[in-house]
Motif scaffolding. Structure first.
Motif: not given
Ligand code: PFF
Length: 446
Positions: A52-65
């Motif tokens: 619920l937290v780590g996986a969405p964060m990973l996608l968020a970082e991928f999207v930004i980069g």
């Protein structure tokens, strides 16, 4: 962008981000954190936070980069148009320094165990000897500092050659090998007499054993194990082109990481109970338990050496990623990669000296009730990573348009269309709320 800086394939990127994620977090830290925080309850909360937290964060970082095609520091500035946001990138670089400083201490222990297992001095001992042996090894200032320095030197030597040659080629073969050996270990551990008590400890959640601090540990562990919250994955995904499927990569990295953590628990806890070790042993848990398990195997000495070599490799791929974010931020495309890598390595070493000595000559020094080593880990994993993640989630929801996020997540991915609305809700509401609640509750209970 130089072609050298592009991943040669999507698979190469997945291997490298999985290589960053999978390392001591799942293999060393997870079992000892679960052991000290009540076993099954910790595992359950860790899973919740990871999905619920780590996986969405990973996608968020991928999207930004991938959207900005810049390293973390420039990404935030470029997307928001506001130079203050670059501090979020610098926060990640500072956190990387801190993490690598204590990560390299454990990397050093792995080197020591590899050398010792190779020489055969770890096999055939009575189980009770392993705890003492571990204490002797980590208590020696010379061994700790020397192996820590060696670990960093290997990291720098590889990172200075640039991302593709250094990281990707190596990840390709070793991770699957580690996985297979782990399966063997799990089977052996599960077939020990008394193994089921360990399985119950690990898989039957007893929520009454969970403290506020344990919940923060689980949140920190979910970030640490996925390498999120310090913008490292922003830099990694900036090397990706538009054809890469971000959601697929998140699913692979998270899935692999959870699987390895699960296997680590199944390898360790049955043996802990079968051999009468304490699950609350702390950072030394795998180093005292695993040699005892390998002892029970045919060709155990050989397997142990191979295992330690693979563990060292998994540890190095995570260390490469930490060093990479430091180096790529400092060089910013200039041609001084080699020099910067060695100087950064030296800084990390100096910063790590107190942590390395905190198991020996500095064992009596405590900061806020923790050893220096624990304090560095707490600072990075339980404070800087959650705070970084909170700010990144705010950045995504406040500074990036929904249409841009939507196209990044859905691009080249059918799953992205289903996942986007779910992710968008999680990253805007659940992620920040969970981090704020957990941080405040556990800091208040201090
Ligand atoms: N995820 C790595 C591990 O589990 O060993 C550690 C790590 C690497 C944490 C990179 C943070 C990071 F940015």
């Amino acid at each position: 962008m130089k072609s050298n800086d592009q991943w040669s394939s999507r698979f190469g990127f997945i291997l490298a981000s999985a290589g960053s994620a999978i390392g001591l977090g799942a293999l060393w830290k997870f079992p000892y954190m679960a052991g000290t925080n009540g076993g099954g309850a910790f595992f359950l909360i860790f899973l919740l936070f990871t999905f619920l937290v780590g996986a969405p964060m990973l996608l968020a970082e991928f999207v930004i980069g991938r959207h900005s095609q810049q390293n973390a520091v420039s990404s935030y500035e470029k997307i928001s148009g506001n130079p203050s946001w670059k501090w979020l990138g610098y926060l990640g670089v500072i956190a990387s320094f801190i993490i690598l400083s204590f990560y390299s201490v454990i990397g050093g222990w792995v080197i020591t165990y590899l050398v010792r297992s190779f020489s055969g001095s770890l096999t055939g001992l009575p189980n009770s000897r392993y705890e003492q042996l571990f204490g002797d090894i980590i208590g020696s200032p010379a061994t700790s500092l020397l192996t820590q320095a060696l670990f960093l030197a290997i990291t720098v030597a590889i990172v200075q050659f640039g991302i593709q040659k250094g990281i990707e080629t190596a990840s390709r073969y070793m991770m699957p090998a580690l996985f297979v050996l782990f399966l063997v270990l799990v089977v052996r551990s599960l077939s020990l007499d008394g193994a089921m008590e360990g399985v119950a400890f690990f898989l039957q959640p007893d929520l009454s054993k969970l403290t506020a601090e344990g919940v923060l540990d689980a949140l920190g562990q979910s970030f640490f194990a996925l390498s999120v919250g310090i913008s490292l994955m922003v830099t990694y995904s900036s090397y990706l082109d538009k054809s890469a499927n971000l959601t697929g990569s998140v699913i692979s990295v998270v899935g692999l990481n959870v699987l390895i953590s699960f296997l680590a628990g199944l390898a360790i806890f049955p043996a802990v109970f079968a051999f009468g070790f304490e699950p609350t042993e702390g950072p030394g848990l795998i180093f005292t338990v695993l040699p005892a398990v390998f002892n029970q195997m045919a060709l155990g000495g050989l397997f142990f050496t191979v295992f330690m070599a693979l563990l060292l490799f998994a540890t190095l791929t995570s260390a490469f990623s930490l060093m990479e974010i430091i180096v790529s931020t400092v060089t910013r495309g200039a041609d001084n990669r080699k020099k910067v890598s060695w100087i950064a390595g030296l800084f990390v070493f100096v910063l790590g000296i107190p942590s390395a000595l905190s198991f020996g000559v500095l064992a009596d020094v405590s900061v806020f009730g923790r050893s220096i080593f624990d304090m560095m880990d707490f600072l990075a994993s339980n404070l800087l990573m959650p705070i970084g993640a909170l700010l990144i989630s705010i950045f995504v929801s406040k500074k990036m348009k929904r249409t841009i996020l939507e196209s990044e997540v859905m691009m080249s991915s059918k799953a992205g269309q289903v996942i986007f609305p779910l992710w968008y809700g999680l990253i805007r509401f659940v992620v920040p709320a969970a981090i704020i609640i957990v941080l405040i509750t556990s800091l208040l209970s201090y």
